[in-house]
Write a protein that holds these residues in place. Structure first.
Motif, PDB file in Angstrom:
ATOM      1  N   GLU A  32       0.820  -1.206   0.000  1.00 48.38           N
ATOM      2  CA  GLU A  32       0.000   0.000   0.000  1.00 48.38           C
ATOM      3  C   GLU A  32       0.855   1.257   0.000  1.00 48.38           C
ATOM      4  N   THR A  35       1.958   1.889  -3.408  1.00 54.07           N
ATOM      5  CA  THR A  35       0.841   2.339  -4.244  1.00 54.07           C
ATOM      6  C   THR A  35       0.555   3.814  -4.020  1.00 54.07           C
ATOM      7  N   GLU A  39       0.623   7.319  -6.765  1.00 54.08           N
ATOM      8  CA  GLU A  39      -0.551   8.081  -7.156  1.00 54.08           C
ATOM      9  C   GLU A  39      -0.130   9.469  -7.645  1.00 54.08           C
ATOM     10  N   ILE A  55      -6.969   6.091   0.468  1.00 57.75           N
ATOM     11  CA  ILE A  55      -7.182   5.650  -0.906  1.00 57.75           C
ATOM     12  C   ILE A  55      -7.008   4.144  -1.043  1.00 57.75           C
ATOM     13  N   ASN A  56      -6.185   3.536  -0.185  1.00 55.40           N
ATOM     14  CA  ASN A  56      -5.974   2.096  -0.284  1.00 55.40           C
ATOM     15  C   ASN A  56      -7.188   1.309   0.186  1.00 55.40           C
ATOM     16  N   TRP A  58     -10.169   2.333  -0.222  1.00 53.09           N
ATOM     17  CA  TRP A  58     -11.042   2.472  -1.382  1.00 53.09           C
ATOM     18  C   TRP A  58     -10.635   1.515  -2.505  1.00 53.09           C
ATOM     19  N   ARG A  59      -9.343   1.426  -2.777  1.00 51.41           N
ATOM     20  CA  ARG A  59      -8.868   0.576  -3.867  1.00 51.41           C
ATOM     21  C   ARG A  59      -9.179  -0.910  -3.613  1.00 51.41           C
ATOM     22  N   LYS A  60      -9.155  -1.339  -2.348  1.00 50.95           N
ATOM     23  CA  LYS A  60      -9.384  -2.743  -2.031  1.00 50.95           C
ATOM     24  C   LYS A  60     -10.863  -3.115  -2.057  1.00 50.95           C
ATOM     25  N   HIS A  78     -14.782  -1.498  -9.482  1.00 52.50           N
ATOM     26  CA  HIS A  78     -13.686  -1.633 -10.443  1.00 52.50           C
ATOM     27  C   HIS A  78     -14.184  -1.619 -11.886  1.00 52.50           C
ATOM     28  N   ASP A 131      -9.995   8.682  -9.863  1.00 50.14           N
ATOM     29  CA  ASP A 131     -10.091   7.797 -11.024  1.00 50.14           C
ATOM     30  C   ASP A 131      -8.997   8.108 -12.047  1.00 50.14           C
TER      31      ASP A 131
END
Length: 258
Positions: A32, A35, A39, A55-56, A58-60, A78, A131
């Motif tokens: 993470e 990642t 960004e 944000i991580n 959210w990404r998961k 996704h 996004d």
């Protein structure tokens, strides 16, 4: 209604799962950090994302669902496939096209292509502003009740979504970095850039499995300088939020067979 039962069954199963082992968590944390560093959003906006759960997180997440009145909005985060179920109609996006299913013809009065992800965008703030295909630039602050709210304008590269000419401006509290306001344009019909912004105040928030998501928003009127003045209409409430790392079958987002 079958799709609604499947959705709640999914979240019931997921909620019973055990937490991951600490060693796995440590490995995830290392990934993470990398990642986050990769960004490309501004540092201040990154702090806003962090204030709202990160944000991580959210990404998961895979599936987000919420109620708006009698409508149940469910989105695959996704693929952005979407279903909106109500007592008299359903509509959605199956990954290729937008569909509408009515119990009686003429029940739904709007435009499904415009509406299917409209409230998802309002509800999934601020995270949808991370996004792909987004361009960021600082915007002039707005003032309300003696507080200056800094802003970031979000625009899109060409051919992103149905309305790539749409612009958003997110305004945040300079001390807490919590999102407070959203200004946005609507170019769905004209397909032309616009400087006419609508303004929403994010009144109330709640923790939904680690993400701070809105519980209530209100459209506001503005003065000649673009500063909010008073509510333009009653508040819109969101209820029964669900957020999951589990997935739903593609068939969940397809138009029901007759």
């Amino acid at each position: 209604m079958k799709k609604v039962f499947l959705l709640f069954a999914l979240f019931s199963i997921i909620s019973c799962k055990n937490d991951a082992k600490k060693s796995s968590e440590n490995e995830i944390e290392k990934e993470e950090i990398k990642t986050v560093q990769e960004e490309n959003f501004p540092e201040e906006l990154g702090k806003v994302f962090q204030t709202h759960g990160g944000i991580n997180t959210w990404r998961k997440a895979q599936i987000l669902s919420f109620n708006k009145g009698e409508e149940i909005h469910t989105t695959d985060l996704h693929s952005r496939k979407t279903v909106i179920n109500s007592p008299t109609y359903s509509l959605g996006f199956d990954g290729k096209e937008v569909w509408l299913d009515e119990e009686k013809a003429g029940t739904y009065k709007g435009n499904p292509i415009f509406y299917y992800n409209l409230y998802f965008y309002f509800y999934a703030m601020p995270f949808v502003l991370a996004d792909d295909g987004i361009i960021y630039e600082k915007s002039k602050a707005i003032s309300f009740k003696g507080i200056e709210y800094p802003g970031f304008k979000i625009s899109y590269k060409a051919n992103i979504g149905n309305s790539s000419e749409d612009n958003y401006i997110i305004y945040y509290n300079p001390k807490t970095f919590q999102m407070e306001w959203l200004a946005y344009t609507v170019t769905f019909n004209s397909k032309e850039p616009s400087e006419k912004y609508n303004l929403i105040k994010y009144n109330k928030w709640e923790n939904v499995n680690g993400l701070i998501l809105p519980r209530e928003i209100t459209w506001f009127q503005k003065d000649e300088k673009g500063n909010p003045t008073e509510p333009a209409r009653p508040a819109t409430e969101f209820t029964l939020p669900l957020l999951s790392q589990g997935k739903l079958a593609d068939s969940f987002f397809e138009k029901p067979a007759k």
